[in-house]
Design an enzyme around this catalytic site. Structure first.
Site, mmCIF file in Angstrom:
data_model
loop_
_atom_site.group_PDB
_atom_site.id
_atom_site.type_symbol
_atom_site.label_atom_id
_atom_site.label_comp_id
_atom_site.label_asym_id
_atom_site.label_seq_id
_atom_site.Cartn_x
_atom_site.Cartn_y
_atom_site.Cartn_z
ATOM 1 N N SER A 37 0.799 -1.227 0.000
ATOM 2 C CA SER A 37 0.000 0.000 0.000
ATOM 3 C C SER A 37 0.828 1.273 0.000
ATOM 4 O O SER A 37 0.323 2.337 -0.350
ATOM 5 C CB SER A 37 -0.921 0.002 1.227
ATOM 6 N N GLU A 210 -8.066 18.817 12.588
ATOM 7 C CA GLU A 210 -7.026 19.392 11.733
ATOM 8 C C GLU A 210 -7.392 19.354 10.255
ATOM 9 O O GLU A 210 -6.994 20.233 9.480
ATOM 10 C CB GLU A 210 -5.713 18.634 11.958
ATOM 11 N N HIS A 223 1.108 5.319 5.945
ATOM 12 C CA HIS A 223 0.766 5.704 4.571
ATOM 13 C C HIS A 223 0.989 7.198 4.345
ATOM 14 O O HIS A 223 0.975 7.983 5.288
ATOM 15 C CB HIS A 223 -0.680 5.307 4.270
#
Length: 257
Positions: A37, A210, A223
């Site tokens: 990934s 955020e 990731h």
């Protein structure tokens, strides 16, 4: 009559030869990306998440074609066992490249996915299989270590995430005399250089409130954001150039140095 037939035959041979030459001249070599990934493709619904293979594909001239077969959650073992590797082998042509990056899922002890886990010795054997089967098709393997995670020790230094698997991969590189890009070490150096707070923006790690897409936060230390994927891709590009691999001749400026 015979003269006309002969002239027709010669013309046919010449035309066929010219067409074949043009086909060979116009043939694009392919770079196959094989991994997990951190390398794979994501659609727009996953923005700002990107695998580093996405920006990487934009830095080559038009003689190169990128085929990104990386898939989330796969290890060096499960990618083969799920028959994701064999179709790539069947497609390989002389002069192609295969960039091989596994390790994240090989190293994880997951109760949900025990099929992914490998020991360092098993990892070496599987990576060796990718290398030998790539070379059997007269293509070029390049092995890449997994990217560091956003993890820190008590002194605020980035922690090594895959020590045993990095060691195993280095041993494979020597055993098979294959180019290796140490993305684990180089990405960890980047995290340390940027510092803990700034380097967070390389990763999909968001605090509550955020980012509108994750109002409750999104603590992903593995990731990459669009920014992080590009920085990691740049490390791989520099590795190709620094090792003076033939593939470096196809990198567009300013990365071709």
């Amino acid at each position: 009559m015979k003269t006309k037939i002969f002239i027709h035959f010669v013309c046919s041979v010449l035309i066929t030869t010219i067409l074949n030459a043009q086909t060979l001249t116009n043939k694009k070599n392919k770079i196959y990306l094989v991994g997990d990934s951190t390398m794979c493709l994501y659609d727009e619904s996953r923005f700002p998440q990107e695998g580093w293979g996405m920006p990487f594909a934009k830095f080559f001239d038009d003689t190169i074609e990128i085929e990104n077969y990386a898939k989330g959650g796969r290890s060096s073992k499960s990618f083969i066992q799920e028959n994701l590797w064999q179709p790539i082998v069947d497609s390989l042509q002389t002069g192609d490249y295969v960039l091989i990056q596994f390790g994240h899922n090989d190293a994880q002890n997951s109760k949900d996915h025990p099929d992914r886990k490998t020991t360092p010795e098993e990892y070496k054997n599987y990576i060796g299989k990718y290398i030998t089967e790539t070379r059997a098709k007269h293509a070029n393997p390049i092995i890449i270590s997994p990217v560091t995670r956003w993890k820190f020790d008590s002194d605020g230094k980035a922690e090594e995430s895959h020590a045993l698997y990095l060691k195993a991969l280095k041993e494979v590189a020597i055993e098979y005399s294959v180019p290796m890009i140490d993305l684990d070490t180089k990405s960890r150096e980047l995290v340390d250089k940027m510092g803990k707070e700034c380097s967070r923006y390389l990763y999909m790690y968001f605090e509550p409130g955020e980012y509108f897409k994750f109002p409750k936060g999104y603590p992903d230390n593995t990731h990459f954001t669009e920014f992080g994927a590009r920085k990691v891709a740049e490390i791989v590009l520099r590795g190709i150039v620094e090792q003076q691999l033939e593939l470096a001749d196809h990198i567009i400026k300013p990365y071709k140095r």
